[in-house]
Write an enzyme that holds these catalytic residues in place. Structure first.
Site, PDB file in Angstrom:
ATOM      1  N   ASP A 101      -4.097   0.670  -9.582  1.00 33.21           N
ATOM      2  CA  ASP A 101      -5.481   0.333  -9.898  1.00 33.21           C
ATOM      3  C   ASP A 101      -5.866   0.275 -11.377  1.00 33.21           C
ATOM      4  O   ASP A 101      -6.664  -0.730 -11.692  1.00 33.21           O
ATOM      5  CB  ASP A 101      -6.375   1.604  -9.226  1.00 33.21           C
ATOM      6  CG  ASP A 101      -6.037   1.990  -7.826  1.00 33.21           C
ATOM      7  OD1 ASP A 101      -5.260   1.160  -7.132  1.00 33.21           O
ATOM      8  OD2 ASP A 101      -6.529   2.924  -7.215  1.00 33.21           O
TER       9      ASP A 101
ATOM     10  N   ASP B  43       3.267   2.250  -4.793  1.00 28.34           N
ATOM     11  CA  ASP B  43       3.151   2.073  -6.082  1.00 28.34           C
ATOM     12  C   ASP B  43       3.969   3.379  -6.929  1.00 28.34           C
ATOM     13  O   ASP B  43       4.685   3.370  -7.657  1.00 28.34           O
ATOM     14  CB  ASP B  43       2.009   1.834  -6.908  1.00 28.34           C
ATOM     15  CG  ASP B  43       0.802   2.765  -6.635  1.00 28.34           C
ATOM     16  OD1 ASP B  43       0.828   3.492  -5.322  1.00 28.34           O
ATOM     17  OD2 ASP B  43      -0.366   2.433  -6.984  1.00 28.34           O
TER      18      ASP B  43
ATOM     19  N   GLU C 211       0.728  -1.289   0.087  1.00 27.33           N
ATOM     20  CA  GLU C 211       0.076  -0.009   0.116  1.00 27.33           C
ATOM     21  C   GLU C 211       0.994   1.388   0.032  1.00 27.33           C
ATOM     22  O   GLU C 211       1.839   1.250   0.730  1.00 27.33           O
ATOM     23  CB  GLU C 211      -0.987  -0.068   1.105  1.00 27.33           C
ATOM     24  CG  GLU C 211      -2.172   0.393   1.093  1.00 27.33           C
ATOM     25  CD  GLU C 211      -2.978  -0.300   0.059  1.00 27.33           C
ATOM     26  OE1 GLU C 211      -3.040  -0.185  -1.114  1.00 27.33           O
ATOM     27  OE2 GLU C 211      -3.519  -1.460   0.543  1.00 27.33           O
ATOM     28  N   HIS C 212       0.436   2.161  -0.849  1.00 29.99           N
ATOM     29  CA  HIS C 212       1.236   3.516  -0.942  1.00 29.99           C
ATOM     30  C   HIS C 212       2.717   3.363  -1.048  1.00 29.99           C
ATOM     31  O   HIS C 212       3.450   4.053  -0.814  1.00 29.99           O
ATOM     32  CB  HIS C 212       1.114   4.363   0.308  1.00 29.99           C
ATOM     33  CG  HIS C 212      -0.479   4.905   0.691  1.00 29.99           C
ATOM     34  ND1 HIS C 212      -0.770   5.913  -0.269  1.00 29.99           N
ATOM     35  CD2 HIS C 212      -1.582   4.347   1.387  1.00 29.99           C
ATOM     36  CE1 HIS C 212      -1.947   6.357   0.342  1.00 29.99           C
ATOM     37  NE2 HIS C 212      -2.405   5.261   1.110  1.00 29.99           N
TER      38      HIS C 212
HETATM   39  C1  GLA Z   1      -5.019   4.543  -4.349  1.00 30.71           C
HETATM   40  C2  GLA Z   1      -4.032   4.803  -5.693  1.00 30.71           C
HETATM   41  C3  GLA Z   1      -3.246   3.759  -5.844  1.00 30.71           C
HETATM   42  C4  GLA Z   1      -2.337   3.334  -4.641  1.00 30.71           C
HETATM   43  C5  GLA Z   1      -3.456   3.208  -3.539  1.00 30.71           C
HETATM   44  C6  GLA Z   1      -2.564   2.906  -2.355  1.00 30.71           C
HETATM   45  O1  GLA Z   1      -5.848   3.571  -4.700  1.00 30.71           O
HETATM   46  O2  GLA Z   1      -5.093   5.156  -6.809  1.00 30.71           O
HETATM   47  O3  GLA Z   1      -2.152   4.103  -6.830  1.00 30.71           O
HETATM   48  O4  GLA Z   1      -1.333   4.249  -4.334  1.00 30.71           O
HETATM   49  O5  GLA Z   1      -4.273   4.349  -3.566  1.00 30.71           O
HETATM   50  O6  GLA Z   1      -1.734   1.899  -2.031  1.00 30.71           O
END
Ligand code: GLA
Length: 784
Positions: free
Chosen positions: A489, A343, A340-341
């Site tokens: 995503d 990418d 998470e957080h």
């Molecule tokens: C959102 C963003 C993704 C990613 C997540 C956290 O979904 O669109 O790119 O950074 O938050 O992992």
């Protein structure tokens, strides 16, 4: 079956299929064979080209093999249902393309005499004026609807043309492309065909590559079309061919085609280079086309519901526009298992696509206006805007509007087309949107909408892009809304596959399947606290991205790593520059950099002044991003150490999760990593909220082996890893413990909107609408 089979005799990874001609021979050597074919008609009837058409000469034609379906599916290997009368002499040879000593006696084929179009041509003719886009070795087969062999007339047969170089050539002056195949042994041209810009390529999932198209002779009458089948040495060779074929189509569609820029990017050596450029080289698949909903939703009890949903969508479309839609695009939301957080900091993640998805039904119009409706018109007002293509401005000055997401995808399509040198005249469009991804749920309703919009715009303008191009571009264009999101995503929405979680890597975008333990099930539980990433970006999401970038610059200053203005500043780039490597970072290296964060950054908050003192200049200048300027406008404190520690430790956990899966680890081991990830998100990254914490704690008490927030956080959903045998009990306990007395939950009639178990689902695709247009069982008035 009595089919001549090429592909594998003894490998289960091969994508093999059979030509339904008689032969005893099986190819037992090819381990990764990839085969595809052009299913064009030999009669000049381009309208009937494709697999499964007897008159059109496609796969499944004729009486041989065990063909019975669209792709002539047999038992193990789908059959090219060619006729049993096929001449043995041509098919009994080894089909192994790896074998340079191909025993096919091509001279006995008498190509020039029997087949007027397969002429003996001096191979040099014209070639010196052409640039070679690719040369790939292949076996070639040609399909004949009817063929004379001496006095004998044979029907529906495949004939081997031996092995040779398949070239895609582009004329230096005209920019036009053709496909040329020269057979090794007799040095004759076996295929010399044009590549029309509208050639309809089709590859069948799970069977390597099969492509259908109608290809006219290059120097002959454009009405005569030929059906070819190629067998390449391996997936990579067939991919090369595929990519260049797509390129050739584009070149043949729009002239003049500008050459790709070759100027070096304005970054210092060692910097992470432009992800889009790199993506072009990454292996990629086409965005699939579906002809049945079963291919998307499987045989689940959802199928009936989904069918009705698609029919309703078509009915709504008809009611609004007084015509049938020409296409439906679907793009799913996602759950992220771990990663998470990170990418946007360049590190890999592990999401899967959900069944919940966004649909857009569409057609083109002649008004030069884009008309956008939503099926939920109580919430989402219709909007119309000029079809401005690349000039469209995604205007969020009055706050983010629902249609802005569509506009991001729309703009992204034109940006990508332009970057690839495709000249596209914007067309008006009629569109209706419908979604089952709960909004603000952290399950990526926004990116599924952006991907869907990109693909709908591309489909309306008859342009195809591969999955990597769509994923990479949609990450960029979603940025028009103002968020600084990474690519997770969009990537999983495009590349998701049924039953498969994906290890997604960035710069360039690529994915690999992850084998989860067989007893692993995931339960998604929505906290019902809305996570509106775009609305709160300056104080949450974009603030975190900015904090990470600042941390990387400050550490860089202390360990001798420089970033320059305009460069994509990430923690991955910091490590790669310092270690002078482009290889994937190891667990040990990630731990080393987690240590650097603790050593070179302090834990109390930084002010902008302090930061600028440390980096020796204006933070907004080096970051060079309007969205960061907004962050500085509304925040006075920046927690750099905690964010950096989270990023490197989370990147490490993803690797450990992947390795645990690869080494047949247990769900308990995986669950532990998920719990650590959740704790790091909640504490070091501070992106959780009360409701998310309540759910994850409850989930562990109720038997989940791991539970964490999924997506950006600050509301939205959780993902829990549960032993498959416990899923029902677990969900009931979660319902009783969190939702039963929850006011927000009571307002939602469908429980599945907030609590459901989900296996990885299919990614985005184009849905052929033909099946959904019969809506006799629906009262259109009920839908309005
Ligand atoms: C959102 C963003 C993704 C990613 C997540 C956290 O979904 O669109 O790119 O950074 O938050 O992992």
């Amino acid at each position: 079956m009595s089919g001549f089979s090429f592909g594998d005799g003894n490998s289960n990874t091969s994508s093999s299929f059979s030509f339904g001609a008689q032969s005893d021979t099986k190819d037992s050597n090819a381990t990764t064979s990839s085969t595809f074919s052009f299913g064009a008609s030999t009669t000049g009837n381009s309208g009937t080209s494709g697999f499964g058409s007897v008159s059109g000469g496609g796969f499944g034609a004729g009486g041989g093999g065990s063909s019975n379906g669209l792709f002539g599916s047999g038992t193990n290997a789908p059959a090219f249902g060619a006729n049993q009368t096929t001449n043995n002499a041509e098919t009994k040879k080894s089909s192994n393309v790896n074998n340079e000593e191909d025993t096919t006696d091509a001279s006995s084929m008498k190509l020039p005499e029997i087949h007027g179009k397969l002429k003996v041509i001096d191979v040099k003719t014209g070639e010196e004026d052409e640039e070679v886009l690719c040369t790939v070795r292949s076996k070639l087969y040609v399909f004949y609807k009817e063929d004379k062999y001496g006095d004998e007339v044979r029907k529906n047969l495949w004939k081997s043309r031996g092995t040779g170089d398949v070239k895609i050539l582009r004329h230096k002056q005209t920019g036009k492309c053709r496909l040329l195949m020269r057979q090794d042994k007799v040095k004759k041209i076996c295929a010399n065909v044009a590549i029309p810009a509208n050639a309809n390529l089709k590859r069948e999932e799970g069977q390597g590559y099969r492509i259908t198209t109608s290809l006219p002779d290059f120097d002959g009458s454009a009405t005569e079309l030929r059906t070819f089948a190629f067998k390449f040495k391996d997936d990579s060779a067939s991919q090369t061919f595929f990519d260049n074929f797509e390129k050739a189509k584009a070149f043949n569609g729009g002239t003049p085609v500008p050459e790709k820029k070759t100027t070096a990017p304005s970054v210092k050596p060692g910097a992470v280079t432009n992800p889009v450029t790199q993506t072009k080289n990454a292996p990629s698949k086409a965005v699939p086309t579906f002809t049945t909903l079963r291919e998307i939703y499987g045989n689940s009890n959802q199928l009936q519901r989904q069918t009705l949903r698609y029919k309703n969508l078509c009915a709504r479309f008809r009611a609004l526009y007084n015509e049938e839609p020409n296409f439906i695009i679907r793009a799913p939301g996602r759950a992220n298992i771990i990663g998470e957080h990170i990418d946007y900091m360049g590190f890999s993640v592990m999401p899967f696509a959900l069944e919940n998805d966004t649909l857009i039904a569409g057609s083109t119009n002649t008004s030069n206006r884009v008309q956008l409706n939503h099926t939920d018109d109580m919430k989402f007002d219709p909007v119309t805007f000029d079809a401005e293509g690349k000039n469209l401005k995604v205007d969020t000055t009055n706050g983010v509007q629902w249609y802005n997401y569509f506009q991001c995808g729309y703009r992204g399509f034109f940006d990508e087309a332009a970057e690839q040198g495709k000249i596209v005249a914007p067309k008006g469009m009629n569109l209706v949107v419908n979604t089952t991804v709960p909004l603000g749920s952290g399950l990526s309703s926004s990116s599924s909408f952006v991907v869907c919009s990109f693909l709908a715009s591309a489909r309306a303008h008859d342009i195809a892009f591969n999955q990597q191009e769509v994923g990479t571009r949609c990450q960029k264009c979603e940025g028009y809304i103002g968020t600084m999101g990474g690519g997770m995503d969009q990537a999983i929405s495009v590349t998701g596959e049924k039953g498969k979680a994906k290890h997604v890597e960035f710069f360039p975008l690529r994915t690999a399947d992850v084998s989860l333990p067989s007893n692993a099930s995931f339960v998604i539980a929505n906290s019902l606290a809305v996570s509106a990433k775009a609305v709160t970006a300056d104080k949450q999401y974009n603030l975190r991205v900015t904090e990470c970038k600042l941390g990387a610059i400050i550490i860089g200053k202390q360990i001798g790593v420089e970033f320059v203005k305009g460069e994509n500043i990430t923690y991955r780039a910091l490590a790669e520059k310092f270690l002078k490597t482009k290889n994937a970072l190891s667990v040990e290296q990630l731990i080393q950099f987690e240590g650097f964060c603790k050593q070179h950054l302090h834990s109390k908050p930084y002010t902008q002044n302090e930061i600028e003192g440390l980096i020796g200049g204006s933070a907004t200048v080096i970051l060079d991003d309007r969205r960061c300027d907004n962050v500085f406008n509304v925040n006075s404190e920046f927690y750099l150490q905690q964010r950096g520690v989270h990023v490197y430790s989370e990147a490490r956990r993803v690797l450990q999760f992947k390795d645990t899966c690869a080494n047949a680890g247990t769900i308990q081991e995986l669950g532990r990593l998920m719990n650590e990830s959740g704790a790091s998100c909640a504490e070091a990254f501070d992106c959780s909220c009360v409701e998310l914490n309540q759910i994850t704690e409850l989930a562990i008490r109720n038997g989940a082996v791991g539970s964490r927030l999924t997506g950006a956080g600050w509301g939205g959903s959780t993902v829990s890893l549960v032993d498959s045998k416990d899923v029902d009990t677990f969900m009931q306990k979660m319902y009783d413990g969190f939702y039963k007395n929850n006011e927000r939950a009571r307002a939602i009639s469908d429980k599945k909107m907030y609590l459901f178990s989900s296996a990885p689902a299919q990614g985005a695709g184009i849905v052929e609408v033909g099946n959904f247009l019969s809506i006799d069982d629906i009262n259109v008035n009920d839908l309005l």
